[in-house]
Design an enzyme around this catalytic site. Structure first.
Site, PDB file in Angstrom:
ATOM      1  N   PRO A   2      46.628  29.927  45.108  1.00  0.00           N
ATOM      2  CA  PRO A   2      45.435  29.231  45.581  1.00  0.00           C
ATOM      3  C   PRO A   2      44.471  28.900  44.456  1.00  0.00           C
ATOM      4  O   PRO A   2      43.979  29.762  43.761  1.00  0.00           O
ATOM      5  CB  PRO A   2      44.792  30.232  46.539  1.00  0.00           C
ATOM      6  CG  PRO A   2      45.838  31.224  46.846  1.00  0.00           C
ATOM      7  CD  PRO A   2      46.745  31.254  45.674  1.00  0.00           C
ATOM      8  N   GLU A   3      44.229  27.632  44.284  1.00  0.00           N
ATOM      9  CA  GLU A   3      43.134  27.201  43.421  1.00  0.00           C
ATOM     10  C   GLU A   3      42.011  26.765  44.347  1.00  0.00           C
ATOM     11  O   GLU A   3      42.128  26.851  45.573  1.00  0.00           O
ATOM     12  CB  GLU A   3      43.607  26.060  42.514  1.00  0.00           C
ATOM     13  CG  GLU A   3      44.617  26.531  41.478  1.00  0.00           C
ATOM     14  CD  GLU A   3      44.245  26.104  40.064  1.00  0.00           C
ATOM     15  OE1 GLU A   3      43.082  25.763  39.824  1.00  0.00           O
ATOM     16  OE2 GLU A   3      45.136  26.124  39.201  1.00  0.00           O
ATOM     17  N   HIS A  91      54.122  41.512  54.206  1.00  0.00           N
ATOM     18  CA  HIS A  91      52.932  41.345  53.377  1.00  0.00           C
ATOM     19  C   HIS A  91      51.693  40.948  54.180  1.00  0.00           C
ATOM     20  O   HIS A  91      50.715  40.470  53.618  1.00  0.00           O
ATOM     21  CB  HIS A  91      53.204  40.320  52.282  1.00  0.00           C
ATOM     22  CG  HIS A  91      54.372  40.668  51.418  1.00  0.00           C
ATOM     23  ND1 HIS A  91      54.403  41.806  50.635  1.00  0.00           N
ATOM     24  CD2 HIS A  91      55.560  40.068  51.240  1.00  0.00           C
ATOM     25  CE1 HIS A  91      55.568  41.874  50.001  1.00  0.00           C
ATOM     26  NE2 HIS A  91      56.283  40.826  50.356  1.00  0.00           N
ATOM     27  N   ARG A 110      51.411  39.699  46.402  1.00  0.00           N
ATOM     28  CA  ARG A 110      51.098  40.366  45.127  1.00  0.00           C
ATOM     29  C   ARG A 110      49.845  41.231  45.172  1.00  0.00           C
ATOM     30  O   ARG A 110      49.547  41.916  44.205  1.00  0.00           O
ATOM     31  CB  ARG A 110      50.982  39.326  44.019  1.00  0.00           C
ATOM     32  CG  ARG A 110      52.303  38.643  43.807  1.00  0.00           C
ATOM     33  CD  ARG A 110      52.295  37.678  42.680  1.00  0.00           C
ATOM     34  NE  ARG A 110      53.468  36.826  42.813  1.00  0.00           N
ATOM     35  CZ  ARG A 110      53.757  35.801  42.029  1.00  0.00           C
ATOM     36  NH1 ARG A 110      52.943  35.480  41.062  1.00  0.00           N
ATOM     37  NH2 ARG A 110      54.833  35.108  42.229  1.00  0.00           N
ATOM     38  N   ARG A 151      30.863  27.237  20.552  1.00  0.00           N
ATOM     39  CA  ARG A 151      32.038  27.956  21.085  1.00  0.00           C
ATOM     40  C   ARG A 151      33.287  27.555  20.315  1.00  0.00           C
ATOM     41  O   ARG A 151      33.608  26.386  20.192  1.00  0.00           O
ATOM     42  CB  ARG A 151      32.209  27.641  22.577  1.00  0.00           C
ATOM     43  CG  ARG A 151      31.066  28.177  23.439  1.00  0.00           C
ATOM     44  CD  ARG A 151      31.075  29.693  23.526  1.00  0.00           C
ATOM     45  NE  ARG A 151      32.274  30.205  24.139  1.00  0.00           N
ATOM     46  CZ  ARG A 151      32.357  30.529  25.433  1.00  0.00           C
ATOM     47  NH1 ARG A 151      31.321  30.391  26.224  1.00  0.00           N
ATOM     48  NH2 ARG A 151      33.486  30.997  25.930  1.00  0.00           N
TER      49      ARG A 151
END
Length: 270
Positions: A2-3, A91, A110, A151
């Site tokens: 999932p993004e 799961h 996971r 940066r």
DNA sequence: AAATATACCTGACTGC
DNA sequence: TGCAGTCAGGTATATT
């Protein structure tokens, strides 16, 4: 994995089924997620009505009368509605049973996700110091450019840093940099403002497009297999190392940046 | 302060 | 067929 677009798709998918619904009970079969699911979650939520389902970064905030369930899907998590009594799979770790007869089911092979309870989620340690939403007004070229000065890190890990802008994961960072024609290895502090302007536009565009496409599978998602559809999106570089660039035909290259695999075109991106 | 490394976990894949 | 090994990845956290 999932993004942000998938989390938003999930939010839109589950929200109508949750609003003003009363929670009857919470069944935790395996609470060993990133952090333990609170032991008293059932006590906290039972009897309460759900009033809002919001998203901040990739966190879902399920707001009830007396507090908010903070939920993250991690790498492999999903939330979907199932009829109560549907046998849980291996799961399926948490069920939030609703008065409607449905359950909000959390699945996560996971177990990188999390579920926490908070009275003030936006002040919660996990959310307090986050950068702007990529699709919101606070994500501006000026802000991004200012943060980049000095940066030395590569631009790809830079835009994946949640303190810079939230919700840009490996897939969409790769795609946005390709669309903007920027080499992901480039030092963040040395990229021009003009190029950041292009990048901001592409980050917005790629995320918005993905959310639209997720939307096309919303119906199936809620009733069915729980797979919202970024896979339907045209991916130009992510997962295509060694294959021909879809713009110029040259072989796409791979590099490891900030421990993350990165695919790019040495010709189209500079 | 910023950069870098580490840990968590398991399914999918590779090579023998 | 099976087994051991490798990889992927979000992100908080520890280390340099």
């Amino acid at each position: 994995m999932p993004e942000l677009p998938e989390v938003e798709t999930t939010r839109r998918g589950i929200e109508p089924h949750l609003l003003d619904q009363q929670v009857e009970r919470v069944v935790v079969r395996n609470g060993r997620l990133r952090w333990p699911v609170p032991e008293d979650l059932d006590v906290r939520l039972s009897g309460q009505h759900i009033r809002k389902v919001e998203r901040r970064a990739k966190y879902l905030l399920i707001q009830a009368d007396a507090g908010t369930l903070i939920c993250h899907l991690g790498m492999s998590g999903s939330l979907r509605l199932v009829p109560q009594g549907e046998p849980p799979g291996k799961h399926d770790h948490v069920d939030i049973e609703l008065a409607s007869g449905q359950s909000l089911r959390y699945t996560d092979p996971r177990r990188f996700g999390l579920m926490l309870w908070s009275h003030d989620p936006l002040s919660h340690k996990l959310l307090a110091r986050m950068g702007p939403e990529p699709l919101g007004d606070a994500f501006t070229v000026d802000d991004l450019f200012a943060k980049s000065r000095g940066r030395k890190t590569a631009i790809k890990p830079f835009i994946m840093d949640n303190a810079v802008v939230v919700g840009v994961g490996n897939i969409y960072a790769s795609e946005a940099l390709f669309a903007a024609g920027i080499d992901p290895r480039r030092e963040a502090g040395s990229v021009s403002k003009q190029r950041y302007a292009r990048l901001v536009g592409e980050i917005r565009a790629v995320l918005a497009r993905a959310i639209e496409q997720g939307g096309t599978t919303l119906k199936d998602f809620v009733g069915g297999d729980g797979k919202p559809g970024y896979f339907q999106q045209q991916l130009f570089v992510y997962g295509r190392g060694g294959l021909p660039c879809l713009k110029c035909g040259r072989e796409l290259r791979e590099a490891k940046l900030g421990q993350r695999s990165s695919v790019f075109c040495g010709h189209c991106q500079s």
